[in-house]
Design an enzyme around this catalytic site. Structure first.
Site, mmCIF file in Angstrom:
data_model
loop_
_atom_site.group_PDB
_atom_site.id
_atom_site.type_symbol
_atom_site.label_atom_id
_atom_site.label_comp_id
_atom_site.label_asym_id
_atom_site.label_seq_id
_atom_site.Cartn_x
_atom_site.Cartn_y
_atom_site.Cartn_z
ATOM 1 N N HIS A 132 -11.538 -4.239 8.597
ATOM 2 C CA HIS A 132 -12.130 -4.467 7.291
ATOM 3 C C HIS A 132 -13.301 -3.771 7.124
ATOM 4 O O HIS A 132 -14.226 -3.782 6.339
ATOM 5 C CB HIS A 132 -12.162 -5.766 6.696
ATOM 6 C CG HIS A 132 -10.835 -6.637 6.050
ATOM 7 N ND1 HIS A 132 -9.885 -7.098 7.072
ATOM 8 C CD2 HIS A 132 -10.514 -6.457 5.034
ATOM 9 C CE1 HIS A 132 -8.774 -7.476 6.456
ATOM 10 N NE2 HIS A 132 -9.099 -7.293 5.136
ATOM 11 N N GLU A 145 0.821 -1.353 -0.069
ATOM 12 C CA GLU A 145 0.030 0.103 -0.253
ATOM 13 C C GLU A 145 0.888 1.305 -0.136
ATOM 14 O O GLU A 145 0.475 2.285 -0.689
ATOM 15 C CB GLU A 145 -0.855 0.014 1.208
ATOM 16 C CG GLU A 145 -2.330 -0.764 0.866
ATOM 17 C CD GLU A 145 -1.972 -2.431 1.040
ATOM 18 O OE1 GLU A 145 -0.784 -2.800 1.697
ATOM 19 O OE2 GLU A 145 -2.790 -3.189 0.773
HETATM 20 C C1 LIG Z 1 -2.357 -4.614 4.086
HETATM 21 C C2 LIG Z 1 -3.205 -5.538 3.468
HETATM 22 N N1 LIG Z 1 -3.576 -5.317 1.935
HETATM 23 C C3 LIG Z 1 -4.379 -6.125 1.367
HETATM 24 C C4 LIG Z 1 -4.984 -6.722 1.911
HETATM 25 C C5 LIG Z 1 -6.231 -7.754 1.239
HETATM 26 N N2 LIG Z 1 -5.526 -9.144 1.176
HETATM 27 C C6 LIG Z 1 -6.058 -9.832 2.139
HETATM 28 S S1 LIG Z 1 -5.524 -11.571 1.988
HETATM 29 C C7 LIG Z 1 -4.588 -10.676 0.548
HETATM 30 C C8 LIG Z 1 -3.585 -11.681 -0.082
HETATM 31 C C9 LIG Z 1 -2.505 -12.324 0.582
HETATM 32 O O1 LIG Z 1 -1.644 -13.289 -0.049
HETATM 33 P P1 LIG Z 1 -0.563 -14.218 0.450
HETATM 34 O O2 LIG Z 1 0.302 -13.384 1.653
HETATM 35 O O3 LIG Z 1 0.060 -15.042 -0.340
HETATM 36 O O4 LIG Z 1 -1.711 -15.090 1.425
HETATM 37 P P2 LIG Z 1 -2.664 -16.346 1.107
HETATM 38 O O5 LIG Z 1 -4.023 -15.581 0.879
HETATM 39 O O6 LIG Z 1 -2.135 -16.773 -0.301
HETATM 40 O O7 LIG Z 1 -2.936 -17.406 2.004
HETATM 41 C C10 LIG Z 1 -4.892 -9.598 0.107
HETATM 42 C C11 LIG Z 1 -4.158 -8.917 -0.721
HETATM 43 C C12 LIG Z 1 -4.948 -7.158 3.547
HETATM 44 N N3 LIG Z 1 -5.797 -7.744 4.161
HETATM 45 N N4 LIG Z 1 -4.242 -6.093 4.192
#
Ligand SMILES: Cc1ncc(C[n+]2csc(CCOP(=O)(O)OP(=O)(O)O)c2C)c(N)n1
Ligand SMILES: [Mg+2]
Lengths: 334, 331
Positions: A136, A67
Site C-alpha cells: 500500500h 479492479e
Molecule cells: C485488490 C484490493 N482492492 C481494494 C483494497 C482495499 N480494501 C482493503 S480491505 C477492503 C474491503 C474488504 O472487504 P471484505 O473482503 O468484506 O473484508 P472485511 O474488511 O469486511 O473483513 C478493501 C476494499 C485492497 N486492499 N485490495
C-alpha cells in the site's frame, strides 16, 4: 499574472482534487466516476466527499472490489462515447488491473488502426510514508511509462493538481493521475473554476546555476527543502518538476543540463528500472558533452517498502539525501 | 454430500474454542488501544466481533494444516497458534516481530504455523491457499488448507479463478467466508445482487453452507464437516459465516459512523460470540463464570507481558535490515 498573498485562495491538495471533480461533473454530463467506496462514503481519503450526494448514484458509482472490471468499465464506456473517471484506491492495485490498463486501454487505438478514442482517466494514490507497508505504499510510475498509449501524471502541489486533472479528463487518451497520499493535507493556492495545465510540460520550480534536481511528486517539496539548505552553503540549484511523466518534457531538462551541467534525479520508487534511469539515459543521449559529472539518482533501495517506520524513514528519499546527492555531483562530499 | 455430524463435543474442545476466542478478543482490544495512542504505527484492521469464525475454523484443523488470511488477519494467526510477543512486536515494527518489523499488521504471518500470510490485496490469499492445497494433494500428506476471506473479497476475479480451479482439481480446501456485511465503508447490498455468498459455491460445484458466525459451535461443526470432506478426498466446500466487525474497517472507532447505524452495531454486539458461548458453557455447567474470568485474567497477563516485551524490543536497523530478506541467499 502575479497574485498577492491576500488574494490567493489557499486550499488542501485533497480538496483541490475534490473541487475539480465537482466542477468537471457539472460541466460535462458525459463524465462519471466509479470506484470502491467513492460514492456514499466519499472515498477512503474523502477525496470524493459529497459528490455522490450532488450527482447521484448514476454518476458517482460505488463499485464492488473488482479492479479489473473497474478499469474495463472505464474502457468500454469511453470506447462508446462517455468520459469516465475510474478510481484505483491505491496505486498498488494497478498490478491487479494491469491487463486492462496495459493490454486493453493503452493499445486499443493502435490495434484498431486509430479508430478508437479513449477519453479515460484513472485516478489513484501512491507513495510511502504512512506505515502502510509493502502493498500500500508503492510508486509504480515506471511500470506505466513503459507502456505506449498511456499518459502518466503526478502533481506535486494543489495548483498543478487542478490544472493537470482538468487536462487529463479532457484528454482523449487513457491517462493515469496519481495523488500522493502523504500530501493530501498539504496546502497551496488554487483558483476557483476550471483551468488546464498542458500535459507534457515541465515546471521550473526554482532557478539555479550550479546543479539541476529533477524531482517528481512529493519529492519536489523535499528538493525545495534541500535547495534552501544548499543555498546556505553557496550552492544554487535549479529544480524541475516534470508534472507529466509520460509524455515527458525532455526539452526543459536538457536546457537546464546545458546550463548547470550537473543533474540529480529524485523519485520515491526503487532506483533499479525507475523513471530516473530513463531520464538519465536521455540526458546522456542528448547532452553528454555538457555534463561535468555523471547523472546521479536519489531513489529507494531495491527492496519492497518496509513496514517499520524505523526502516521506512530511511527508505524514502528526503531533503537530506537529496542534498547529499547534489553535493556528490558537485564533488563537495569529502 | 456430507451431512452435519451430531457428535458430542468434548470439554477439551469447548475450552479450546473459548480460549482461542478470548485470546483474539483481548489481543485485539489491546492492539486497538495501542494504535489509538500511536504506539502502533500504520493501519490496523481489528477482528473484534468475528472471533468465532477464526476459532471455530482453526479448532477443526490440525496444527500442520494451513490457512490463508486477509488484511484482517490478527485473529487468524492467533487461532492458528500465533504467540502474543512476536505479534505485538510486529505490530510495533520491532525486530523481534514475526516478520522482523518488515510486514506489520497487514502482512503478519508465520509459515511455521501453517499461516500463509495476512494480505494487503483483497482476495489474493485465496489462490495461494489453492496452491497449498494442491501441494497437499500432490504429496498425499492428508493435510487440508482453509482459506479465510471476506464477503467483499468474493467480488474480485482472484477469488473466482481460485474457487473454480480448486473444484476442477478436486483439492483439499475449505473456503471460509467471513460475511460481515461490509467491504470497508460500502454495504454488501450496494455491490452484490445476492444476499448469501454461499450461493456462489454452486457455480463451481461445491457445497456451500451458511452458519451463524456468532455461534462458535456452529462454525466449528460446519468446519469439521468440510475439513473431513477435504481430508477424505471429497473436494472443496464453502462455509459462509454471518458475522460482524464491531470497530470500523480500520482503527478503533465503532459507533457514530455514517455508513452504518449505531443500532445495527449494538444489535450485533448483543449477540457477542464470547458472551453467548460463556453463557452456554455456564448453563451446561462446563465452565463457571469464575473459571471464565480466570481464563480472561490469565490471557490478559500474557498480553501485558507481550506489550512490555514489544516496547522493550529493538527496532530494525536500516543499515543491516533494509536489504536482507529480499532474496533467499544461495547457500
Ligand atoms: C485488490 C484490493 N482492492 C481494494 C483494497 C482495499 N480494501 C482493503 S480491505 C477492503 C474491503 C474488504 O472487504 P471484505 O473482503 O468484506 O473484508 P472485511 O474488511 O469486511 O473483513 C478493501 C476494499 C485492497 N486492499 N485490495
Ligand atoms: Mg466484509
Amino acid at each position: 499574472m502575479a497574485v498577492t498573498e491576500t488574494e490567493q485562495r489557499i486550499i488542501r491538495y485533497n480538496d483541490a482534487f475534490n473541487e475539480t471533480l465537482a466542477e468537471l461533473l457539472r460541466e460535462d454530463p458525459d463524465i462519471f466516476i466509479a470506484g470502491e467506496d467513492v460514492g456514499r462514503y466519499g472515498g477512503v481519503f474523502q477525496s470524493f466527499a459529497n459528490l455522490n450526494a450532488e450527482f447521484g448514484d448514476e454518476r458517482v458509482v460505488d463499485t464492488p472490489i473488482a479492479e479489473q472490471a473497474i478499469i474495463g468499465l472505464g474502457i468500454g464506456a469511453a470506447a462508446v462515447g462517455l468520459r469516465p473517471i475510474v478510481d484505483l484506491m491505491f496505486m498498488d492495485f494497478v498490478m491487479v488491473s494491469m491487463d486492462q490498463i496495459a493490454n486493453q486501454a493503452a493499445k486499443m487505438k493502435y490495434m484498431f488502426g486509430g479508430k478508437a478514442k479513449l477519453p479515460l482517466t484513472i485516478t489513484t494514490t501512491g507513495g510511502a510514508g504512512l506505515g502502510a507497508a509493502a502493498q500500500h505504499s508503492q510508486s509504480l510510475e515506471a511500470w506505466l511509462i513503459h507502456v505506449p498509449g498511456l499518459k502518466v501524471v503526478y502533481p506535486s502541489n494543489p495548483y498543478d493538481l487542478k490544472g493537470l486533472l482538468v487536462s487529463c479528463v479532457r484528454d482523449d487518451n487513457p491517462t493515469i493521475f496519481t495523488l500522493h497520499k502523504a500530501m493530501l493535507g498539504s496546502k497551496g493556492h488554487v483558483p476557483e473554476g476550471l483551468y488546464e495545465i498542458p500535459l507534457g510540460e515541465a515546471n521550473v520550480v526554482r532557478e539555479g546555476t550550479d546543479a539541476t534536481i529533477v524531482a517528481i511528486g512529493k519529492m519536489v517539496s523535499e528538493a525545495e527543502k534541500a535547495a534552501s539548505t544548499l543555498a546556505e552553503e553557496g550552492i544554487e540549484v535549479e529544480i524541475i518538476d516534470p508534472r507529466t511523466l509520460l509524455p515527458f518534457d525532455m526539452d526543459t531538462v536538457i536546457q537546464s543540463a546545458k546550463k548547470t551541467n550537473r543533474i540529480v534525479i529524485v523519485h520515491e520508487a526503487v532506483k533499479n528500472g525507475g523513471i530516473g534511469a530513463e531520464i538519465s539515459a536521455q540526458i546522456q543521449e542528448q547532452a553528454f558533452d555538457y555534463l561535468d559529472a555523471p547523472v546521479t539518482r536519489v531513489a529507494a533501495p531495491f527492496a519492497p517498502v518496509p513496514f517499520s517506520p524505523a526502516l521506512e524513514q530511511s527508505y524514502v528519499p528526503n531533503a537530506e539525501s537529496i542534498a547529499k546527492g547534489v553535493r556528490d555531483v558537485l564533488h563537495r562530499n569529502i | 454430500m456430507a451431512t452435519k455430524e451430531q457428535t458430542k463435543i468434548s470439554k477439551e474442545v469447548l475450552f479450546d474454542l473459548h480460549r482461542r476466542m478470548v485470546r483474539i478478543r483481548l489481543l485485539e482490544e489491546a492492539a486497538g488501544q495501542l494504535a489509538s495512542e500511536a504506539r502502533i504505527p500504520g493501519f490496523i484492521h481489528l477482528y473484534v466481533g468475528e472471533e468465532a469464525v477464526a476459532a471455530g475454523g482453526c479448532v477443526a484443523l490440525k496444527d500442520e494444516d494451513q490457512i490463508s488470511s486477509t488484511h484482517r488477519g490478527h485473529g487468524h494467526l492467533v487461532a492458528k497458534g500465533g504467540e502474543f510477543k512476536p505479534m505485538m512486536a510486529e505490530f510495533m515494527g520491532k525486530a523481534t516481530g514475526y516478520c522482523k518489523g518488515k510486514g506489520g499488521s497487514m502482512h503478519i504471518s508465520d509459515l511455521d504455523l501453517g499461516m500463509l500470510g495476512a494480505n494487503g490485496i483483497v482476495g489474493a490469499g485465496v489462490p495461494i491457499a489453492v496452491g497449498a492445497a494442491f501441494a497437499n494433494k500432490y504429496r498425499n500428506n492428508g493435510l487440508v488448507t482453509m482459506s479465510f476471506f471476506g464477503d467483499g473479497s468474493t467480488n474480485i476475479g482472484a477469488f473466482h479463478e481460485a474457487a473454480n480451479m480448486a473444484c476442477a482439481l478436486h483439492l483439499p480446501i475449505v473456503f471460509m467466508c467471513e460475511n460481515n456485511e461490509y467491504a470497508e465503508y460500502t454495504a454488501r447490498e450496494r455491490v452484490m445482487a445476492i444476499t448469501d455468498v454461499a450461493d456462489r459455491a454452486a457455480a463451481y460445484g461445491m457445497p456451500g453452507v451458511i452458519v451463524d458466525g456468532m455461534d462458535v459451535v456452529a462454525v466449528y461443526e460446519a468446519a469439521r464437516v468440510a475439513v473431513a470432506r477435504a481430508r477424505n478426498g471429497e473436494g472443496p466446500s464453502m462455509i459462509e459465516c454471518k458475522t460482524y466487525r464491531y470497530y470500523d474497517h480500520a482503527g478503533v472507532s465503532g459507533l457514530g459512523r455514517t455508513y452504518r447505524s449505531d443500532e445495527e452495531v449494538q444489535e450485533w454486539m448483543e449477540r457477542d460470540p464470547i458472551k453467548l458461548f460463556e453463557a452456554q458453557l455456564a448453563k451446561a455447567k462446563v465452565m463457571s463464570e469464575e473459571e471464565a474470568k480466570e481464563i480472561h485474567a490469565g490471557i490478559q497477563a500474557e498480553i501485558d507481558e507481550a506489550i512490555e516485551f514489544a516496547e522493550n524490543s529493538p527496532l530494525p536497523d536500516p543499515e543491516v535490515d533494509m536489504l536482507t530478506d529480499v532474496y533467499t541467499e544461495v547457500s
